[in-house]
Design a protein around this motif. Sequence first.
Motif, short mmCIF file in Angstrom:
data_model
loop_
_atom_site.label_atom_id
_atom_site.label_comp_id
_atom_site.label_asym_id
_atom_site.label_seq_id
_atom_site.Cartn_x
_atom_site.Cartn_y
_atom_site.Cartn_z
N LEU A 1 -15.89 -12.28 -6.57
CA LEU A 1 -14.78 -12.22 -7.11
C LEU A 1 -13.91 -11.44 -7.87
O LEU A 1 -12.71 -11.20 -7.60
CB LEU A 1 -14.53 -13.83 -7.91
CG LEU A 1 -13.13 -14.23 -8.19
CD1 LEU A 1 -12.48 -14.48 -6.87
CD2 LEU A 1 -13.23 -15.69 -9.35
N LYS A 2 -14.65 -10.58 -8.35
CA LYS A 2 -14.74 -9.51 -8.91
C LYS A 2 -13.88 -8.50 -8.44
O LYS A 2 -12.98 -7.64 -8.11
CB LYS A 2 -15.11 -9.02 -10.02
CG LYS A 2 -14.89 -8.05 -10.34
CD LYS A 2 -16.34 -7.40 -12.09
CE LYS A 2 -16.18 -6.38 -12.40
NZ LYS A 2 -17.14 -5.78 -13.34
N ALA A 3 -14.95 -8.74 -7.20
CA ALA A 3 -14.65 -7.13 -5.95
C ALA A 3 -13.29 -7.75 -5.45
O ALA A 3 -12.40 -6.70 -5.07
CB ALA A 3 -15.94 -7.48 -4.93
N VAL A 4 -13.10 -8.75 -5.40
CA VAL A 4 -11.89 -9.22 -4.24
C VAL A 4 -10.34 -9.08 -4.90
O VAL A 4 -8.64 -8.43 -4.32
CB VAL A 4 -12.14 -10.99 -3.88
CG1 VAL A 4 -10.83 -11.13 -3.10
CG2 VAL A 4 -13.34 -11.10 -2.52
N LEU A 5 -10.64 -9.65 -6.23
CA LEU A 5 -9.66 -9.78 -7.46
C LEU A 5 -9.32 -8.00 -7.57
O LEU A 5 -7.92 -7.49 -7.94
CB LEU A 5 -9.38 -10.56 -8.20
CG LEU A 5 -9.95 -11.92 -8.33
CD1 LEU A 5 -9.93 -12.30 -10.13
CD2 LEU A 5 -8.39 -12.48 -7.70
N TRP A 6 -10.16 -7.44 -7.86
CA TRP A 6 -9.31 -5.96 -7.58
C TRP A 6 -9.49 -5.37 -6.42
O TRP A 6 -8.17 -4.73 -6.62
CB TRP A 6 -10.92 -5.01 -8.23
CG TRP A 6 -11.42 -5.16 -9.72
CD1 TRP A 6 -12.07 -5.14 -10.29
CD2 TRP A 6 -10.19 -4.98 -10.88
NE1 TRP A 6 -12.17 -5.63 -12.06
CE2 TRP A 6 -10.93 -4.53 -12.02
CE3 TRP A 6 -9.32 -4.51 -10.95
CZ2 TRP A 6 -10.72 -4.71 -13.31
CZ3 TRP A 6 -8.70 -4.02 -12.16
CH2 TRP A 6 -9.41 -4.16 -13.23
N SER A 7 -10.15 -5.88 -5.43
CA SER A 7 -9.09 -5.07 -4.44
C SER A 7 -8.14 -5.56 -4.27
O SER A 7 -6.60 -4.88 -3.23
CB SER A 7 -9.88 -5.68 -3.00
OG SER A 7 -11.34 -4.92 -3.06
N PHE A 8 -7.42 -6.97 -4.79
CA PHE A 8 -5.77 -7.02 -4.77
C PHE A 8 -4.84 -6.61 -5.59
O PHE A 8 -4.20 -5.99 -4.81
CB PHE A 8 -6.01 -8.70 -5.19
CG PHE A 8 -5.87 -9.66 -3.60
CD1 PHE A 8 -7.36 -8.93 -2.06
CD2 PHE A 8 -5.89 -11.26 -3.27
CE1 PHE A 8 -7.01 -10.53 -2.02
CE2 PHE A 8 -5.33 -11.63 -2.47
CZ PHE A 8 -6.05 -11.87 -1.28
N ALA A 19 -17.75 2.06 -7.95
CA ALA A 19 -17.46 0.64 -7.84
C ALA A 19 -17.58 -0.01 -6.35
O ALA A 19 -18.34 -1.11 -5.83
CB ALA A 19 -16.39 0.05 -8.25
N PHE A 20 -16.36 0.66 -5.73
CA PHE A 20 -16.49 -0.02 -4.36
C PHE A 20 -17.74 0.57 -3.24
O PHE A 20 -17.70 -0.19 -2.63
CB PHE A 20 -15.26 1.17 -4.15
CG PHE A 20 -14.58 0.40 -2.32
CD1 PHE A 20 -14.32 -0.44 -1.83
CD2 PHE A 20 -15.16 1.70 -1.08
CE1 PHE A 20 -13.94 -0.51 -0.46
CE2 PHE A 20 -14.90 1.63 0.20
CZ PHE A 20 -14.28 0.58 0.72
N GLU A 21 -18.26 1.81 -3.79
CA GLU A 21 -19.74 2.16 -2.67
C GLU A 21 -20.71 1.12 -3.52
O GLU A 21 -21.10 0.68 -2.61
CB GLU A 21 -19.27 3.53 -2.78
CG GLU A 21 -18.32 3.90 -2.39
CD GLU A 21 -19.22 6.00 -2.57
OE1 GLU A 21 -19.40 6.41 -3.84
OE2 GLU A 21 -17.74 6.55 -1.86
N ALA A 22 -20.57 0.39 -4.36
CA ALA A 22 -22.06 -0.43 -5.22
C ALA A 22 -21.51 -1.39 -4.03
O ALA A 22 -23.11 -1.79 -3.62
CB ALA A 22 -21.75 -0.07 -6.49
N ASP A 23 -20.53 -1.65 -4.36
CA ASP A 23 -20.11 -3.23 -3.68
C ASP A 23 -20.31 -3.26 -2.13
O ASP A 23 -20.66 -3.50 -1.34
CB ASP A 23 -17.95 -3.85 -4.00
CG ASP A 23 -18.60 -4.69 -5.76
OD1 ASP A 23 -19.22 -4.04 -5.82
OD2 ASP A 23 -17.34 -4.38 -5.62
#
Length: 73
Positions: free
Chosen positions: A8-15, A23-27
Amino acid sequence: LHDMLRYLKAVLWSFLGLREKHAFEADQRKLKPIVLIAVGILVCVVFVVTLIGVVRIVVSNHQEILESAEGRS
C-alpha cells in the motif's frame, strides 16, 4: 499485514510520484508485480468511488441551497 502495508505504501507513494530511487529499487526486488498491480487497481477504485461520493454530496447540497433560495424569493 506488514507486507500489505508495504504494498500500500509503495502504491500510494507512486500515485503521488514521490519515490526515492533507492526505495523504488528496494521495492522492485522485494515486492511481487502482480500484487502491486492489484493493490494499485484497488486504490484507484477506492479513489474514484470517493470522488463520486464527494461530488454527489456537493451537488445535492448545492441544489438544496438553490431550492431554499427560490422559496424565499
